[in-house]
Design an enzyme around this catalytic site. Structure first.
Site, mmCIF file in Angstrom:
data_model
loop_
_atom_site.group_PDB
_atom_site.id
_atom_site.type_symbol
_atom_site.label_atom_id
_atom_site.label_comp_id
_atom_site.label_asym_id
_atom_site.label_seq_id
_atom_site.Cartn_x
_atom_site.Cartn_y
_atom_site.Cartn_z
ATOM 1 N N ASP A 220 -7.070 58.676 29.471
ATOM 2 C CA ASP A 220 -7.449 59.167 30.789
ATOM 3 C C ASP A 220 -8.464 58.188 31.367
ATOM 4 O OD1 ASP A 220 -7.801 60.705 33.025
ATOM 5 O OD2 ASP A 220 -9.191 62.095 32.066
ATOM 6 N N THR B 61 -10.864 59.024 34.197
ATOM 7 C CA THR B 61 -12.116 59.697 34.533
ATOM 8 C C THR B 61 -12.751 60.313 33.295
ATOM 9 O OG1 THR B 61 -11.255 60.176 36.734
ATOM 10 C CG2 THR B 61 -13.169 61.431 36.009
ATOM 11 N N GLU C 214 -16.959 67.274 43.172
ATOM 12 C CA GLU C 214 -17.508 68.327 44.025
ATOM 13 C C GLU C 214 -19.028 68.259 44.084
ATOM 14 O OE1 GLU C 214 -14.511 72.056 44.344
ATOM 15 O OE2 GLU C 214 -15.951 72.137 42.718
ATOM 16 N N LYS D 240 -9.680 70.253 51.585
ATOM 17 C CA LYS D 240 -9.870 68.869 51.151
ATOM 18 C C LYS D 240 -8.871 68.576 50.047
ATOM 19 C CE LYS D 240 -13.449 69.897 47.702
ATOM 20 N NZ LYS D 240 -14.852 69.773 47.319
ATOM 21 N N THR E 52 -4.332 58.142 35.823
ATOM 22 C CA THR E 52 -5.280 58.391 36.903
ATOM 23 C C THR E 52 -4.557 59.027 38.080
ATOM 24 O OG1 THR E 52 -6.785 57.338 38.486
ATOM 25 C CG2 THR E 52 -4.943 56.024 37.733
ATOM 26 N N GLY E 53 -5.267 59.850 38.802
ATOM 27 C CA GLY E 53 -4.711 60.472 40.006
ATOM 28 C C GLY E 53 -5.148 59.768 41.274
ATOM 29 N N ASP E 54 -5.737 58.578 41.144
ATOM 30 C CA ASP E 54 -6.231 57.840 42.303
ATOM 31 C C ASP E 54 -5.087 57.254 43.119
ATOM 32 O OD1 ASP E 54 -8.885 58.285 41.622
ATOM 33 O OD2 ASP E 54 -8.954 56.531 40.313
#
Length: 717
Positions: free
Chosen positions: A406, A408, A499, A563, A677-679
């Protein structure tokens, strides 16, 4: 012969033990029918004394060990005889018990075989003893259980489904619990508990808490829980946000009460742990193959010798029986050759290296010590040396070809900093690091927050409407919990560092998230305290890739704030936002090119009559036991349409120390590395270069953009 009968006895014992275990498993499956109702009542003595449906669900005892005193010998022998060499020498021992073919004493085989089995067995026994000790430590941990109206100390193993237990700060969570009450204001903890919060504020009120929980069968899905609570004629929806899972630790909360929903093996932690099984390493498998090859060579030699014996007995030996008589019972040359084949197997048994396994075990033990003593693997910051928890660790590390990681929190520090943003088509933060923005005018500002673009502060002070709406969204659309031990000293506890960074940014720019209850969110906007009614939270998940909240302002306006990922939110925008979307996309590409994590923010004003109808349907869907997620997803899709774009955020997440050097070293070892990654694609590529996953020496970086298996296959071709 005695050894043969001894082993046969234990083999039968193994079969009997497994048969009994299989039957017990089948029985538990029949008894534990789900969805099951969990009666909730304070005094344990009043609970389900005659209800046998729950007897299979009550034990909170766990077992990670493989053996006990009676099953160790048969099960361990069964595992060890899966090694070809051990099985071969057992077969050899049986041959030596046959007088017609035995040319050596059975004692010569028993001694080395018993020695090998003993060495391996002692090692397995020590490993399993440590598992037993760990299990006993966990099962005997103390916990306070509400019994007959009083809190009494009880062992973890004695906790039952339906018990109400009390946990204090830094306590481990005993079982999978439904949170009922806590010491935090409005009975909140750092897990949202919606309608249930505040209903049970004292032991007295919990004592008379009577209801029924219906929930799904035990499963290993850590991110999902579906159930309902029927209390005083009302039905409440239960989901993962209202649960405390076994294996977690209570933090920043003096005390809390929880209802045991799943216990022991039914908890999600144990459902994911699986059974302790006999594992063979790649070296073990290789040795088995080598021994098989050696055994085939031995069989070939014995066959050649047996054939030669048969030919000689047929041509010459038959006529020399006066001098070399055949053994008793031998009447022909082929039969003599058959017996001699097995005699040669016994005589040449030293060809098969039975001591090989002992030698390998000793080498493994030595290598595990080398890992423990390696100074380069010592981490002085936490005074943590490397620890080989299994003797086979070294050889398994040497077989690694792929690493899946992962990004992050693994490659990065997971400490997020609000860096840049785009509001109404204007980019902020694109300046060199010169003079920091002075937030001293804001008494509630976080002193650790750093920002360099003064123009954003000016826009806030000039009451720019889109800027105010932008930071109002950041202060409302989240699941952060505030902690204020001293007046003005705010500390945010966030499930996601993203967040926390966004809420902290809004706080410093004058929109301070101050307090939360199940029904309200308190925000100090430019010095003015406003209380918003929290009407609904539309949760984030990996499919939606967005979250929304619906709030009512003090003036009575209903607004949805959202968001999420730009690829998702762009499809939900109103057509009037097309021009702003193009400008924001340019800013997003710039942010992503610098390796920043980006989010798009948008809002929508709601009609009161439509929302009243929608919230009724939302309640019905949230209390459904079947198809809850699909029904809620449809409602979320319905209301999250025609959104008005506000802008985008960009957050920096720095790499961990030593990540580029580590990845470079792994690459030199020809290990393939995959990073999840979800970027955005640009962000992922930039991070790839910064951590040495990608480098300038690569001839070409091939990017696959297909979203279906067929599209990806075509691109690869």
């Amino acid at each position: 012969m005695c050894f043969y009968f001894f082993f046969s006895f234990y083999f039968l014992l193994v079969l009997g033990f497994n048969y009994r275990w299989w039957n017990s498993q089948a029985g538990s499956d029949q008894l534990a029918t789900y969805p099951h109702p969990v009666p909730c009542s304070g005094p344990r003595s009043q609970k389900r004394e005659s209800d046998k449906q729950y007897h299979e669900l009550e034990s909170n005892s766990i077992k990670t060990s493989k053996y006990n005193f009676f099953t160790f010998l048969p099960l361990n022998l069964f595992e060890q005889f899966q090694r070809i060499a051990n099985a071969y020498f057992l077969f050899l021992l049986i041959l030596q018990l046959i007088p017609q073919i035995s040319s050596l004493s059975w004692f010569t085989t028993v001694v080395p075989l018993v020695l090998v089995l003993t060495v391996s067995g002692v090692k397995d026994a020590i490993d399993d003893f440590n598992r037993h000790r760990s299990d006993n430590h966990v099962n005997n941990r103390p916990v306070q259980v509400l019994i007959n109206g009083m809190l009494k100390d009880e062992k973890w193993m004695n906790v039952q489904v339906g018990d109400i237990i009390k946990l204090e700060n830094n306590n481990f969570v005993t079982a999978d619990l439904l949170l009922l009450s806590s010491s935090e204001p409005h009975s909140l903890t750092y897990i949202e508990t919606a309608e249930l919060d505040g209903k049970f504020s004292t032991i007295f009120s919990i004592l008379f808490f009577t209801g029924e929980v219906r929930c799904e069968a035990p499963n290993n899905k850590l991110d999902r829980f579906a159930g309902t609570l029927t209390l005083q004629g009302e039905k409440y929806a239960l989901d993962n946000e209202k649960m405390l899972l076994r294996g977690c630790t209570i933090r920043n909360t003096e005390w809390c009460f929880g209802l045991v929903i799943y216990a022991g093996p039914d908890t999600k932690l144990m459902q994911n742990s699986g059974k302790t099984t006999f594992k063979r390493t790649s070296i073990d498998r290789l040795m088995n193959v080598l021994v098989l090859v050696i055994f085939a060579f031995l069989a070939l030699m014995c066959l050649i010798l047996a054939i030669g014996n048969g030919i000689w007995e047929h041509d010459k030996g038959y006529y020399f029986q006066v001098y070399l008589p055949w053994a008793e019972g031998v009447t022909s040359a082929p039969y003599s050759a058959f017996l001699m084949f097995w005699s040669y197997v016994i005589i040449l048994n030293t060809v098969v290296p039975i001591s090989l396994y002992v030698s390998v075990e000793i080498i493994r033990l030595g290598n595990s010590f080398y890992i423990d003593w390696d100074r380069k693997m010592y981490y002085p910051v936490n005074d943590t040396p490397a620890q080989a928890r299994t003797t086979t660790l070294n050889e398994e590390l040497g077989q690694i070809k792929y690493i899946f990681s992962d990004k992050t929190g693994t490659l990065t520090q997971n400490i997020m900093c609000f860096n840049k943003c785009s509001i109404n088509g204007k980019s902020y933060g694109m300046v060199s690091k010169t003079e920091k923005v002075d937030f001293s005018y804001n008494q509630l500002a976080d002193p650790k927050f750093v920002f360099y673009d003064h123009s954003l502060v000016e826009a806030v002070k000039l009451n720019d409407a889109p800027t105010h709406m932008f930071f109002r969204l950041l202060s409302l659309c989240h699941t952060v919990m505030p902690e204020e031990k001293e007046e003005g000293n705010l500390v945010y506890q966030a499930q996601s560092p993203d967040e926390g960074a966004l809420v902290t940014a809004a706080r410093n720019f004058g929109f301070v998230f101050r307090a939360r209850t199940p029904e309200t969110i308190t925000v100090v906007e430019m010095g003015e305290t406003k209380i918003y009614k929290l009407l609904a939270i539309l949760d984030f998940n990996n499919v939606r890739k967005r979250m929304s909240v619906i709030v009512q302002s003090p003036e009575g306006d209903l607004t949805l704030y959202c968001k999420g990922a730009d690829t998702i939110l762009y499809e939900l925008l109103h057509s009037s936002c097309d021009a702003l979307k193009e400008e924001t996309t340019e800013h997003l590409n710039e942010f992503a090119g610098e390796g920043l994590r980006t989010l798009v923010v948008a809002y929508k004003n709601l009609d009161e009559k439509y929302f009243e109808n929608w919230i009724r349907r939302h309640h019905a869907a949230s209390t459904a036991l079947e198809g809850r997620e699909d029904k809620l997803s449809e409602l979320y899709e319905e209301i999250e349409k025609d959104l008005m774009l506000l802008g985008a955020t960009a957050i920096e997440d720095k790499l961990q120390d030593g990540v580029p050097q580590t990845i470079e070293t792994l690459a030199k070892a020809s290990i393939k590395i995959w990073v999840l990654t979800g970027d955005k694609q640009e962000t992922a590529v930039n991070i790839g270069y910064s951590c040495n996953l990608l480098n300038d020496d690569m001839a070409d970086v091939f990017i696959i953009e297909g979203s279906t298996s067929d599209a990806v296959l075509n691109e690869l071709r």
